[in-house]
Design an enzyme around this catalytic site. Structure first.
Site, PDB file in Angstrom:
ATOM      1  N   GLU A 307       0.741  -1.020   0.080  1.00 26.94           N
ATOM      2  CA  GLU A 307      -0.045   0.046  -0.144  1.00 26.94           C
ATOM      3  C   GLU A 307       0.823   1.166   0.092  1.00 26.94           C
ATOM      4  OE1 GLU A 307      -3.388  -0.560   2.577  1.00 26.94           O
ATOM      5  OE2 GLU A 307      -3.971   1.229   2.483  1.00 26.94           O
ATOM      6  N   GLU A 310       2.313   1.671  -3.483  1.00 26.44           N
ATOM      7  CA  GLU A 310       1.107   2.021  -4.152  1.00 26.44           C
ATOM      8  C   GLU A 310       0.992   3.677  -3.893  1.00 26.44           C
ATOM      9  OE1 GLU A 310      -2.467   0.149  -3.526  1.00 26.44           O
ATOM     10  OE2 GLU A 310      -3.741   1.322  -5.007  1.00 26.44           O
ATOM     11  N   CYS A 334      -8.244  -2.054   4.127  1.00 28.54           N
ATOM     12  CA  CYS A 334      -8.152  -3.463   4.811  1.00 28.54           C
ATOM     13  C   CYS A 334      -9.569  -3.473   5.690  1.00 28.54           C
ATOM     14  CB  CYS A 334      -7.023  -3.350   6.015  1.00 28.54           C
ATOM     15  SG  CYS A 334      -6.070  -1.718   6.040  1.00 28.54           S
ATOM     16  N   SER A 354      -7.282   1.860  -2.314  1.00 27.24           N
ATOM     17  CA  SER A 354      -6.217   1.232  -2.518  1.00 27.24           C
ATOM     18  C   SER A 354      -6.451  -0.387  -3.262  1.00 27.24           C
ATOM     19  CB  SER A 354      -5.411   1.024  -1.150  1.00 27.24           C
ATOM     20  OG  SER A 354      -4.316  -0.239  -1.272  1.00 27.24           O
ATOM     21  N   LYS A 393     -15.288  -9.643   7.977  1.00 30.30           N
ATOM     22  CA  LYS A 393     -14.335 -10.682   7.421  1.00 30.30           C
ATOM     23  C   LYS A 393     -15.068 -11.685   6.683  1.00 30.30           C
ATOM     24  CE  LYS A 393     -10.155  -8.309   8.083  1.00 30.30           C
ATOM     25  NZ  LYS A 393      -9.681  -7.693   6.976  1.00 30.30           N
ATOM     26  N   GLU A 396     -16.001 -10.923   3.442  1.00 36.02           N
ATOM     27  CA  GLU A 396     -14.919 -10.702   2.807  1.00 36.02           C
ATOM     28  C   GLU A 396     -14.267 -12.076   2.161  1.00 36.02           C
ATOM     29  OE1 GLU A 396     -10.976  -7.878   2.860  1.00 36.02           O
ATOM     30  OE2 GLU A 396     -11.123  -9.421   4.436  1.00 36.02           O
ATOM     31  N   GLU A 401     -13.950 -12.409  -5.668  1.00 35.83           N
ATOM     32  CA  GLU A 401     -12.827 -11.961  -6.219  1.00 35.83           C
ATOM     33  C   GLU A 401     -11.471 -12.906  -5.283  1.00 35.83           C
ATOM     34  OE1 GLU A 401     -15.840 -10.169  -5.579  1.00 35.83           O
ATOM     35  OE2 GLU A 401     -14.707  -8.649  -4.632  1.00 35.83           O
ATOM     36  N   CYS A 551     -10.134  -1.761  14.591  1.00 34.12           N
ATOM     37  CA  CYS A 551     -10.410  -3.352  14.823  1.00 34.12           C
ATOM     38  C   CYS A 551     -10.832  -3.840  16.041  1.00 34.12           C
ATOM     39  CB  CYS A 551      -9.338  -4.033  14.166  1.00 34.12           C
ATOM     40  SG  CYS A 551      -8.914  -3.684  12.493  1.00 34.12           S
TER      41      CYS A 551
END
Lengths: 624, 157, 390
Positions: A307, A310, A334, A354, A393, A396, A401, A551
């Site tokens: 990241e 990037e 994230c 990102s 999560k 996710e 993907e 988190c």
């Protein structure tokens, strides 16, 4: 006085305003009498706060520190001399001398009646409920010595359990209509999935047209779960399937553990908030039967490399090459709750995100490729479990993907609560265990990866690396503690001046690297609205976490949650970081190793693009 | 719903939002007008209203389900609302109800097949001195007898 | 409107100059006059109107609101319908006077959806007032600006509760707010707001027109003036009557020719059920307080059936947010069903009555605080009929 959106902002997210004495603020005290005791309180203190400050217990149910006041369960009623009716202690502000009784006959009777009414409508039995032992309704029943159902008890289900979502399960038969989830969803998070609908006895909490949660614009943050007093909301628990995998000798079951669960799982075993259990947890996981125990912080470090690179690439393309298709500021990606939020609410702004996968998904991709190759294990025989503080999560790892390895990269997302349950089921008392380390090759991580758990942590970790890449020097903060990144204010903004840059990064000489941090999607919304208005032109990098506190306040974390608890958990993480030898992602030797051996074309190279980066879906707001 | 119909509805809601303002206070007036013009507030309409007022669809749904005069599914062109509260009840609203049910061959809570009539009970409509009473859309009818009620229904046929 | 004796305060012709007179006074004078008259809220709760106005007048804000609560939903109440229909001027002038008294510029009439048939007439009337410069900018050349708009309800009894009404106006579900803060400080859109009943505004206009002393000549101590009562049920002459405060139930029954009455429900579904033995009790804030509803039940009526009708009403009309009201009313209704089936024990009945008392104490708003009233009063006063003989 004027109705303002801010006034509905939860107390924990409001900037502290200290009124001056002449405004009736500090210094302006009023004397009240509670149960015959004379007590001085600050003007405007609620009766509940006054009682808590003086160790007088008042039962509550719809009250939650993070949320705006509702005053609707009525369990906290107290008697005020001279008033015909009882008043809700949670909402009543003290502005003059009051004589308050918190345990009079009227009060006790009313509370007991309310409790009996709630119990009569509450479906199910405590012993077959996952909140057994941690349910506010159950605690109240115990407190009031309930030994039967005075007004009957429903025996038939009236709602079907909504299991449509990968993340959140809703069982409205357990709902007590405290509206904590509604206030969480609409006010705290501004996602707006849940609302009270219908009227009178038919009132229920529902989604738009009572559609399955999977079909509405839920971002899976699970904040509603954390604030539900009963078992009406829970995470979608995969532990049975994980046990099956563990029991299957053919399967190689590996677990990665995120930083936040370590800082909180002790609470599930009776420890006060703020105890880091990293090493004991490793031992417990091995006892349970996981074949390898890895540290998600490793891929957090990897995330920083990717990241950070990037970001530098974007800066270079924009500033040096003048490429106007490059979007800045770059947003972190994230937090899966945040990702889904922006996909729904700002689908035209996905290019700002990102492209990096979250650490969980980077890990999954590496385990079923790099790790499988190095250890000669067929990827189809590997089961990857991710211990996460997060309910999003779960969604996710089920995104289509997330199959870069050719398999489902992460098989199961497991929350802190569910992990604690597995540990209990295995007969282990976590605090009793000896500690042990992580397994290689993903065992060691830097403190930078660790602090991902708290809001601002990703930014701090990224700055530690980016600054050093650009200047060759350590970021100029004492002990590497980049204090502007820390704290709990909803939206923070700061900058670091890049000076003495290395030749390659000359174009950044003297540039103020401007960054912002937001946590909780209500705050993310403020940032996005500013972006839409074009006010963030000079910002380079923005960290967003869907959950208040980051988190450590995730939707999979132990219940209860409060600003105080989240602060303690964050402290635990920062303390652990302070004690680590390696505290910058790029200095993690395993990171260097993986770029030498596997991701050989470097950060944001071809291989990492295939495995560690992703794309997003324009979801929009329309509910089909 | 046809796309063209959706476009029409969106335009209509937009003009109502312009008329009443794009703020939350405009919600009820907008819902009331959509209800009046279309006989109900569709799922699509609720989402569009939410969009224009920058609130969440579920908040609109919460409001629509709260108020007795707002409906979510198509109803008859004439909504017959018979008062069921005490004064009208004691004045034998039951007899009126049965007579109307027989006349239209539907029960309360139902809509006739030609979608002309919907029968509903409502709570006290403030005609207690002249009960039994009913509303047909916004028109008030009092001192009903079974015969008179049926004649009124017929006049709308 | 039939009237009684010579106690006419409501008079279409007589108070035409109330507004003109009011605008010559200072806002403080008006508030003091209303306080002096001892006017109490005519919606049923009986809060002193002058005090409410004074609080709103002293609140400092850039904007203030006057709301006329025309969400007359209490079963058995229909006096506001008559006032709005036939005494429109008195109501509108009362609101304008209220606006001037608290220095507001905007008024809103919250008209219940059931009265939508009055809407056009009211709108026309407001236009007329605007044309006559009695509404709008620079009213009667005094520099005072005030205008009134009408908002419709959509079928929710609870919106008669002032904070639920405000919530409804703001586009929300009609769920009562926590108090404090009170609307006089934090009302519509967060601005100081007075919410008064239709009749209260009309009475205020009357007081300004004729003076507090004149007003106080009628009624009894603490309950001055006249009261409009809506009389329905078993009598020969139902309708809206103007009566002096202090009138007994017995006199009321005589007036409307109700010969066979065995019970009178005063104050609507949420009021008290008065048995024959108590017919000497008086309509007043001290004794039998009512927003205007008087329902008469004769000897042939089944009191349990009546009670059931009331409780069905509350189960549907509770907003559903607070637990005592949402679940409590349902439990009371289920209790009635048990009684009907002969399955309710005496112990359980007493438990339900105790529950009702807790609801009266602990519910969030007036709805839940008063919905157990008929249950308690009918089962207490008519225990023999509705319970013991079942």
């Amino acid at each position: 006085m004027i109705k303002d959106k801010l006034s509905r902002t939860p107390v924990s997210q409001q900037p502290l305003i200290v009124k001056k004495e002449e405004e009736g603020g500090i210094g302006s005290f009023v004397e009240v009498e509670i149960n015959g005791r004379k007590i001085q309180v600050q003007m405007g203190t609620t009766i509940l706060e006054a009682c808590r400050q003086n160790n007088i217990h008042i039962p509550t149910l719809c009250y939650h520190e993070d949320l705006c006041l509702a005053g609707l369960c009525r369990i906290c009623v107290v008697e005020i001399e001279g008033m015909r009716t009882l008043q809700a202690a949670c909402t009543y502000p003290i502005t003059n001398k009051l004589k308050i009784q918190t345990t009079s006959e009227k009060v006790r009777k009313a509370r007991r009646h309310i409790l009996d009414l709630l119990l009569s409508e509450h479906y199910g039995e405590c012993y077959s409920c996952h909140r057994n032992g941690n349910c506010e309704l159950q605690s109240l029943a115990k407190e009031y010595g309930v030994d039967g159902y005075k007004f009957g008890h429903i025996t038939e289900r009236r709602h079907t359990v909504d299991r449509s979502s990968y993340s959140v399960i809703r069982d409205m038969d357990k709902c007590v209509l405290c509206k904590r989830c509604v206030r969480t969803c609409i006010d705290l998070q501004e996602v707006g999935v849940l609302e009270a609908t219908h009227r009178g006895y038919d009132t229920t909490i529902s989604t738009f047209y009572d559609k399955p949660l999977a079909d509405v614009i839920c971002i899976n943050c699970g904040q509603c779960i954390n604030r539900c007093p009963t078992a009406a909301l829970k995470a979608n628990d995969p532990s049975d399937e994980i046990w099956v995998a563990i029991d299957n000798p053919k399967k190689h079951v590996v677990i990665q553990t995120a930083p936040s669960p370590r800082a909180s799982i002790g609470e599930e075993f009776g420890l006060p908030p703020g105890h880091s259990m990293t090493k004991q947890l490793n031992t417990a996981l091995r006892w349970i039967g996981f074949d390898k125990v890895f540290d998600t912080n490793f891929t957090a470090d990897l995330t920083i490399m990717e990241e950070g690179t990037e970001l530098l690439n974007r800066l270079k393309k924009k500033l040096v090459e003048g490429d106007n298709n490059i979007k800045l500021p770059q947003f972190t990606s994230c937090s899966p709750g945040w990702v889904k939020y922006i996909e729904h609410f700002y689908p035209d702004y996905l290019d700002y995100l990102s492209t990096c996968k979250s650490p969980q998904q980077m890990f999954g991709a590496l385990i079923k490729t790099f790790y499988a190759q190095e250890n000669n294990i067929a990827p189809e025989d590997i089961v990857t479990v991710a211990l996460m503080p997060c309910s999003a999560k779960k969604f996710e790892c089920n995104r289509p993907e997330m199959h870069s390895s050719g398999f489902k990269d992460v098989d199961y997302g497991l929350t802190t609560r569910e992990m604690a349950q597995m540990i209990r089921e295995a007969g282990i008392n976590l605090p009793d265990l000896e500690g042990s380390g992580f397994d290689d090759p993903f065992g060691d991580a830097s403190g930078a990866g660790l602090i991902f758990g708290a809001t601002g942590g990703v930014m701090e970790a990224a700055l530690r690396t980016v600054y050093e890449i650009v200047t060759g020097r350590e970021v100029p903060f004492k002990n590497l503690e980049i204090t502007p990144c820390r704290g709990f204010e909803g939206v923070r903004q700061a900058s670091v001046k890049l000076e003495g840059t290395l030749p390659e990064w000359n174009f950044l000489e003297g540039v103020d690297l401007n960054f912002m941090i937001a946590h909780g999607t209500a705050n993310a919304k403020k940032v996005m609205e500013a972006l839409v208005r074009g006010e963030l032109e000079n910002i380079h990098f923005i960290e967003v976490m869907a959950c208040p506190g980051g988190c450590i306040g995730g939707g999979g974390q132990p219940i209860p949650t409060s600003p105080e608890i989240r602060k303690k958990r964050a402290e635990a993480i920062y303390n652990e970081d302070r004690g680590l030898e390696v505290r910058k992602s790029h200095q993690n030797p395993h990171i260097k190793y993986i770029y030498e051996k596997f991701l050989i074309d470097g950060p944001c190279g071809h291989i990492s693009h295939k495995l560690l980066h992703t794309h997003y879906v324009k979801r929009g707001k329309f509910i089909a | 719903m046809l796309v063209s119909e959706k476009h029409g509805l969106t335009a209509e809601i937009e003009s109502l939002a312009e008329k009443y303002g794009r703020t939350r206070e405009a919600l009820l007036p907008i819902l009331q007008e959509i209800q009046m013009r279309h006989g109900y507030i569709s799922e699509f309409a609720q989402q569009e209203i939410a969009n224009f007022l920058d609130i969440h669809p579920v908040e609109v749904y919460g409001v629509v389900t709260f108020y007795a005069f707002l409906s979510r599914k198509p109803e008859g062109r004439y909504i017959v609302k018979l008062c069921q509260t005490i004064a009208c009840d004691l004045a034998d609203k039951e007899a009126i109800a049965r007579a109307i049910e027989r006349e239209l061959n539907i029960k309360f809570g139902e809509t006739t097949q030609d979608t002309k009539f919907t029968l509903q009970y409502i709570n006290c409509m403030g005609m207690c001195d002249q009960g039994p009473a009913m509303l047909v859309n916004d028109d008030v009818y009092t001192h009903l007898t079974p015969h008179k009620a049926v004649e009124i229904i017929k006049s709308y046929k | 409107m039939p009237i009684m004796n010579d106690t006419i305060q409501f008079n279409v012709g007589e108070h035409r100059l109330a507004l003109e007179k009011a605008l010559k006074l200072t806002p403080q004078d008006i508030v003091m006059e209303i306080r002096e008259a001892g006017l109490k809220g005519r919606g049923g709760a009986g809060f002193p109107t002058g005090t409410k106005w004074l609080l709103a007048l002293s609140a400092v804000a850039e904007k203030k609101f006057v709301i006329c609560n025309a969400d007359e939903g209490e079963p058995g109440t229909f006096k506001d319908r008559v006032l709005l229909d036939e005494y429109t001027n008195l109501v509108i002038d009362g609101m304008t006077i209220g606006g001037y008294a608290i220095q507001a510029t905007e008024g809103i009439i919250y008209l219940r959806g059931e009265y939508k048939y009055l809407l056009n007439k009211l709108e026309r009337f407001l236009d007329e007032k605007r044309e006559n410069n009695q509404l709008g900018n620079n009213i009667l050349g005094t520099g005072f600006n005030f205008d009134i708009k009408i908002r419709l309800g959509s079928g929710a009894y609870v919106c008669g509760e002032e904070t639920a009404l405000i919530e409804s106006l703001e586009g929300h579900r009609g769920e009562a707010r926590n108090r404090p803060p009170f609307p006089v400080n934090t009302g519509f859109m967060g601005y100081p707001t007075i919410v008064n009943n239709v009749e209260t505004f009309a009475s205020a206009a009357i007081i300004i027109s004729k003076g507090a002393d004149w007003f106080k000549k009628i009624g009894i101590s603490k309950s001055y003036g006249t009261k409009l009562v809506s009389i329905s049920g078993d009598c020969k002459k139902p309708g809206v009557y103007e009566v002096p405060f202090g009138i007994s139930i017995r006199d009321l029954l005589k007036m409307v020719e109700a010969d066979e009455a065995k019970a009178v429900q005063v104050g609507g579904a949420s009021g008290q059920c008065v048995p024959e033995s108590q017919f000497d009790r008086k309509i007043s804030f001290e004794d039998l307080s009512t927003g205007g509803s008087v329902m008469i039940f004769n000897k042939s009526r089944d009191m349990l059936h009546i009670l059931k009708n009331f409780m069905e009403f509350f189960v549907e009309e509770s907003c559903g947010q607070c637990s005592p009201c949402r679940i409590g009313n349902k439990k009371l209704l289920e209790g009635i069903e048990l009684i009907e089936q002969g399955k309710c024990s005496y112990t359980y009945l007493n438990e339900l009555i105790e529950l009702g008392k807790s609801m009266q104490l602990a519910s969030k708003c007036g709805l839940g605080q008063s919905s157990p009233n008929p249950f308690i009063s009918i089962l207490t006063n008519f225990e023999n009929e509705v319970f013991s003989t079942k």
